[in-house]
Every structure is written in structure tokens, then in C-alpha cells.
Motif scaffolding. Structure first.
Motif: not given
Length: 189
Positions: A144-145, A148-149
Motif C-alpha cells: 500500500d505505501p 500510494t507513492f
């Protein structure tokens, strides 16, 4: 006539210091691939998610092809029970050989090596060096991170939306493999 993906390349962690959930995920991925009649191509290691995926595929009667640099094999990290094991001279040669052997690519959780391999194969697709599907298995939101990036890179104009869309993302192995099989460039049109 529809063709079937013959081989899928898996990028994932080799660290043995991970929770059992990740190891179980990798074993299940390997067995799912084998049960679908797809051969597994991976980095040839016997530890961590790499070893678990290979063991899962082998236990399900699948064929597993490993590609490992001689320097790592000499440290006794090569898996001893594979269908085929290619020894190469460098990490660059390893990535190129795995790409040549494979019809599609998937990444499970892993560290720097996993990200390096996955981003390089994605870059090659973006540049048109291959037209094979690529995907991430986003187990329990692990990526997920990163996702997002990646969306931030699109918003800032550094990545084109169509290149971002090349990355197939699913939370379950069956869904990811199914989408890779149906993706443009998979041989299944």
C-alpha cells in the motif's frame, strides 16, 4: 487460438527472518502456480519466501526453474531440489535470464532485491523491451505505501498513467494469476 502462460517469474524475499504468514503466502503462491500447470521461475534460493514458493510448487507436482549467481550458490543458499538450476555470473545476468525464461512476472513481499527486480522488469515493459504482464501480490496491504507513492509519481507527472496501469495489483494469488493470464501480452488474448 488462445495460448497458455507457460512460465511465471516470481520476485520475493529471501530473508528467513519473516513471519509465518509471508512464508505461507509464498508456499500457497507456488502451489497455485503448479496446480494451474504453470512453471515457476525464480531466483533459485532455498530460504525465505523464495524457498517457500519453490517448495510449494514442487510439493504440488510443479516444475521450478531457479537462476542464481555462482557466488550465492557457493554460499550454499541454492535450492537443491529444483527441476532446473541455472548458475550465472552476476545479478544482471540473473535478471536477464529470468526475464528470457518467463512469460509474465509477479512480486510478493520482499526487500531491496525484490523491488530492484520488479522495477527493472516494469521499466523494460515501459520501454517496450518486452510485452509480458507484471503484477504485485499486495498481501494484507504490504505494498500500500508503495502504491500510494506510485500514484504520487503519476500526479506529479513523472510516470504516465498508462505505464502505471501496466502494474496489475491483487490481494490474492488466484486473482493476480488470473489477471496476468488475461493481460495484454500474456499470450492469452
Amino acid at each position: 487460438m488462445k495460448m497458455k502462460m507457460k512460465r511465471i517469474c516470481l520476485f520475493c524475499g529471501s530473508s528467513p527472518r519473516v513471519c509465518d504468514g509471508y512464508l505461507s503466502l509464498a508456499r500457497d503462491f507456488g502451489s497455485t502456480v503448479a496446480e494451474l500447470g504453470i512453471e515457476l521461475v525464480y531466483g533459485g534460493g532455498r530460504t525465505g519466501l523464495m524457498g517457500a514458493a519453490a517448495d510449494g510448487a514442487l510439493a504440488a507436482g510443479g516444475r521450478v526453474i531457479g537462476v542464481i549467481p555462482r557466488s550465492l550458490a557457493e554460499l550454499e543458499v541454492a535450492h537443491g531440489g529444483l527441476t532446473e538450476l541455472y548458475l550465472v555470473d552476476s545479478m544482471h545476468e540473473r535478471k536477464a535470464r529470468m526475464a528470457d525464461l518467463s512469460d509474465g512476472f509477479a512480486a510478493l513481499p520482499g526487500g531491496l532485491g525484490t523491488l530492484d527486480e520488479w522495477f527493472e522488469i516494469w521499466t523494460w515493459a515501459q520501454l517496450g523491451y518486452h510485452h509480458k504482464p507484471i503484477g504485485l501480490l499486495n498481501f494484507e496491504g504490504f505494498f500500500d505505501p508503495l502504491l500510494t507513492f506510485l500514484d504520487h509519481l503519476v500526479a506529479e507527472g513523472f510516470v504516465r498513467p498508462e505505464h502505471r496501469e501496466m502494474a496489475v495489483v491483487e490481494r490474492e494469488a488466484e486473482s493476480l494469476i488470473g489477471r496476468l493470464l488475461g493481460a495484454k501480452g500474456s499470450g492469452v488474448e
